[in-house]
Write a protein that holds these residues in place. Structure first.
Motif, PDB file in Angstrom:
ATOM      1  N   GLY A   1      30.833 -23.229 -11.082  1.00 43.01           N
ATOM      2  CA  GLY A   1      30.337 -22.993  -9.696  1.00 43.01           C
ATOM      3  C   GLY A   1      29.408 -21.561  -9.516  1.00 43.01           C
ATOM      4  N   GLU A   2      28.953 -21.411 -11.080  1.00 44.00           N
ATOM      5  CA  GLU A   2      27.754 -20.365 -10.340  1.00 44.00           C
ATOM      6  C   GLU A   2      26.853 -21.294 -11.429  1.00 44.00           C
ATOM      7  N   ILE A   3      25.430 -21.509 -10.790  1.00 48.57           N
ATOM      8  CA  ILE A   3      23.818 -22.427 -11.557  1.00 48.57           C
ATOM      9  C   ILE A   3      23.452 -21.755 -11.885  1.00 48.57           C
ATOM     10  N   SER A   4      22.887 -21.792 -13.117  1.00 48.51           N
ATOM     11  CA  SER A   4      21.516 -21.398 -14.026  1.00 48.51           C
ATOM     12  C   SER A   4      20.605 -22.647 -14.402  1.00 48.51           C
ATOM     13  N   VAL A   5      19.261 -22.330 -14.391  1.00 46.80           N
ATOM     14  CA  VAL A   5      18.686 -23.746 -13.905  1.00 46.80           C
ATOM     15  C   VAL A   5      17.276 -22.981 -14.869  1.00 46.80           C
ATOM     16  N   CYS A   6      16.934 -23.908 -15.636  1.00 46.22           N
ATOM     17  CA  CYS A   6      15.589 -24.299 -16.253  1.00 46.22           C
ATOM     18  C   CYS A   6      14.914 -26.163 -15.916  1.00 46.22           C
ATOM     19  N   SER A   7      13.367 -25.862 -16.678  1.00 43.40           N
ATOM     20  CA  SER A   7      12.649 -26.638 -16.932  1.00 43.40           C
ATOM     21  C   SER A   7      12.155 -26.793 -17.962  1.00 43.40           C
ATOM     22  N   ALA A   8      12.176 -27.948 -18.470  1.00 42.38           N
ATOM     23  CA  ALA A   8      11.337 -27.267 -20.096  1.00 42.38           C
ATOM     24  C   ALA A   8      10.999 -28.946 -19.533  1.00 42.38           C
ATOM     25  N   PRO A   9       9.412 -28.756 -20.835  1.00 44.42           N
ATOM     26  CA  PRO A   9       8.399 -29.316 -20.448  1.00 44.42           C
ATOM     27  C   PRO A   9       8.160 -30.771 -21.479  1.00 44.42           C
ATOM     28  N   ALA A  10       8.739 -31.879 -20.767  1.00 42.73           N
ATOM     29  CA  ALA A  10       9.049 -32.541 -21.770  1.00 42.73           C
ATOM     30  C   ALA A  10       8.343 -33.892 -22.386  1.00 42.73           C
ATOM     31  N   GLY A  11       7.074 -33.513 -21.523  1.00 43.05           N
ATOM     32  CA  GLY A  11       5.834 -34.159 -20.805  1.00 43.05           C
ATOM     33  C   GLY A  11       6.077 -35.938 -20.789  1.00 43.05           C
ATOM     34  N   PRO A  12       5.120 -36.683 -20.524  1.00 38.47           N
ATOM     35  CA  PRO A  12       5.778 -38.621 -20.671  1.00 38.47           C
ATOM     36  C   PRO A  12       5.959 -38.983 -21.593  1.00 38.47           C
ATOM     37  N   ALA A  13       6.167 -38.975 -22.603  1.00 38.23           N
ATOM     38  CA  ALA A  13       6.279 -39.349 -24.156  1.00 38.23           C
ATOM     39  C   ALA A  13       7.151 -40.429 -23.696  1.00 38.23           C
ATOM     40  N   PHE A  14       8.708 -40.051 -22.880  1.00 38.01           N
ATOM     41  CA  PHE A  14      10.037 -40.877 -22.240  1.00 38.01           C
ATOM     42  C   PHE A  14       9.452 -42.132 -21.535  1.00 38.01           C
ATOM     43  N   GLU A  15       8.528 -41.509 -20.597  1.00 35.63           N
ATOM     44  CA  GLU A  15       8.255 -42.589 -19.930  1.00 35.63           C
ATOM     45  C   GLU A  15       6.936 -43.948 -21.136  1.00 35.63           C
ATOM     46  N   GLY A  16       7.014 -43.639 -21.319  1.00 35.97           N
ATOM     47  CA  GLY A  16       5.927 -44.442 -22.609  1.00 35.97           C
ATOM     48  C   GLY A  16       4.370 -43.832 -22.594  1.00 35.97           C
TER      49      GLY A  16
END
Length: 457
Positions: free
Chosen positions: A215-230
């Motif tokens: 229940g203890e939350i840690s978060v991050c955001s990774a700049p994957a870029g748009p390749a997964f969207e084509g």
């Protein structure tokens, strides 16, 4: 032999509504009813659902390419345009798109005037642009959002001309790089209530990664870029008709099996390009066949391939440009290039490094994780096997890897229908620990170490 068959996916972006078919009786049933919209503004894709606010029933859904992509494929490009004076243009684009999508969804169900509430989630930049908030604090260090907590306003406050009296709600985010979409995912997956150790990864242009330790939350955001969207793939495209969505090389028969998204008449031709799931399948297949090396080097010389023992039916598809994933008698080709491989490596390395950094912050080994949720519009359509083979997902027990679908969109719907859920997003937004990857000395090293296309655990 090349075999082309129809992809079995029912999530073809931009192909219209999903939900109950419209009918006069349905429209009569909803006459005068209070309705609401749940909206997930992704950097690349906008997803909208229409709901009956009294029963909570989902009536229909629609997804489209984010109209802002014409001014930049990723968050940093959008912020650059904002800083150069084009924020108003971005605001107009997304607001007009949301109103147009709302009109399409309401047709046959209810009048636009019956939309009483809109709940909107997205990363912090997407939410700031939609709400017309100052984005300057998101563009550079120290990163600071213009507002915190739940944001409430009327449609008239943000120039929604067709929905002036509609209540607009944006659930709480966490920080400049972790927004309402991530928090909505966390709450929809009930991570604050869990007694286990759980990872949740929302795969998209920005990959939001959450770790819950009892229940203890840690978060991050990774700049994957748009390749997964084509995007930024030489012949890449979204998951639309004509896109290669899957690939498999049958080594015993020598057949190359391609799954292509059909049109409304179930035709798979013409084949136009390759979408994210097809990209991952292709890379996994090329790794298994030896055409693609662990460091990402793609064989582009048939003679070199011959020396390495690559069979003839694959060697004939190796060109100076790259590997011919698709070739028809008329000469139409879909080719995977060395640059495409590098774009995938950058995207998957960001996700892998983000996962590793969160685990290291808590001094946890991957083996101690009880479950990994893979979320997001795109994340729901990836082959788990291919994702593991390419190193996008860790190589763990299959039952621990759970495809969760668009959990952020589900969270938007929950926020639309439940004030209790909405308040929970505010609590998570306040209490979750945000790990700013760019400020972690070890991140660059982890990122480089994650570039190899190999399994990991």
């Amino acid at each position: 032999m090349q075999i082309v068959r129809m992809a079995e996916s029912d999530t073809i972006k931009g192909r219209g509504r999903k939900g109950q078919p419209k009918s006069d009786s349905c429209a009569a049933k909803m006459a005068g009813a209070a309705c609401g919209l749940a909206v997930d503004i992704g950097t690349t894709t906008v997803v909208m659902g229409l709901y009956d606010l009294d029963s909570g029933e989902r009536l229909a859904g629609l997804q489209e390419k984010n109209s802002q992509t014409l001014l930049g494929a990723d968050v940093m490009m959008r912020l650059m345009h904002c800083q150069r004076g084009s924020q108003h243009t971005l605001e107009q684009r997304i607001r007009e798109q949301i109103q147009n999508m709302a009109e399409q969804l309401c047709d046959g169900f209810c009048a636009l005037e019956q939309i009483k509430t809109i709940a909107v989630v997205g990363n912090t930049t997407m939410c700031h642009i939609f709400l017309g908030q100052d984005t300057s604090g998101l563009a550079g260090s120290p990163f600071r959002p213009a507002y915190r907590g739940i944001y409430r306003c009327k449609g008239s406050d943000i120039a929604l001309q067709e929905m002036k009296d509609t209540d607009v709600i944006v659930p709480a985010g966490i920080d400049a790089h972790v927004g309402a979409d991530a928090v909505s995912m966390i709450c929809a997956l009930q991570l604050p209530e869990t007694k286990e150790t759980i990872l949740a990864v929302d795969i998209g242009t920005n990959a939001e990664i959450a770790l819950s330790c009892k229940g203890e939350i840690s978060v991050c955001s990774a700049p994957a870029g748009p390749a997964f969207e084509g995007a930024q793939i030489s012949q890449g495209m979204r998951g639309e008709p004509g896109a290669i969505a899957g690939m498999h090389i049958a080594r015993q028969s020598g057949n190359i099996l391609l799954e292509v998204i059909p049109d409304d008449r179930r035709n798979v031709y013409p084949v136009r390009g390759i979408c994210g799931s097809g990209l991952i399948d292709s890379i996994a297949s090329l790794r298994q066949s030896g055409i693609l090396q662990p460091d990402g080097y793609l064989l582009c010389d048939p003679e070199e391939a011959d020396r390495l023992g690559i069979p003839g039916y694959l060697r004939e598809r190796i060109t100076e440009k790259g590997f011919l994933v698709y070739l028809d008698p008329g000469g139409q080709q879909v080719c995977l290039t060395q640059k495409d491989i590098r774009q995938f490596q950058l995207a998957k390395a960001a996700v892998q490094a983000g996962i590793r950094m969160l685990l290291e912050q808590k001094r946890l080994a991957l083996q101690q994780v009880d479950r990994i949720y893979i979320a997001g519009v795109f994340g729901g359509h990836i082959s788990k096997k291919s994702a593991v083979l390419t190193g996008l997902f860790p190589d763990i027990a299959p039952e621990k890897l759970v495809i969760a679908g668009n959990a952020a969109g589900e969270g938007a719907a929950r926020a639309l229908l439940s004030e209790v859920f909405l308040r929970q997003t505010e609590q998570v937004g306040t209490e979750a620990a945000h790990i700013e990857l760019a400020q972690q000395e070890a991140f660059q090293q982890e990122f480089l170490a994650s570039m190899e296309i190999v399994t990991w655990n």
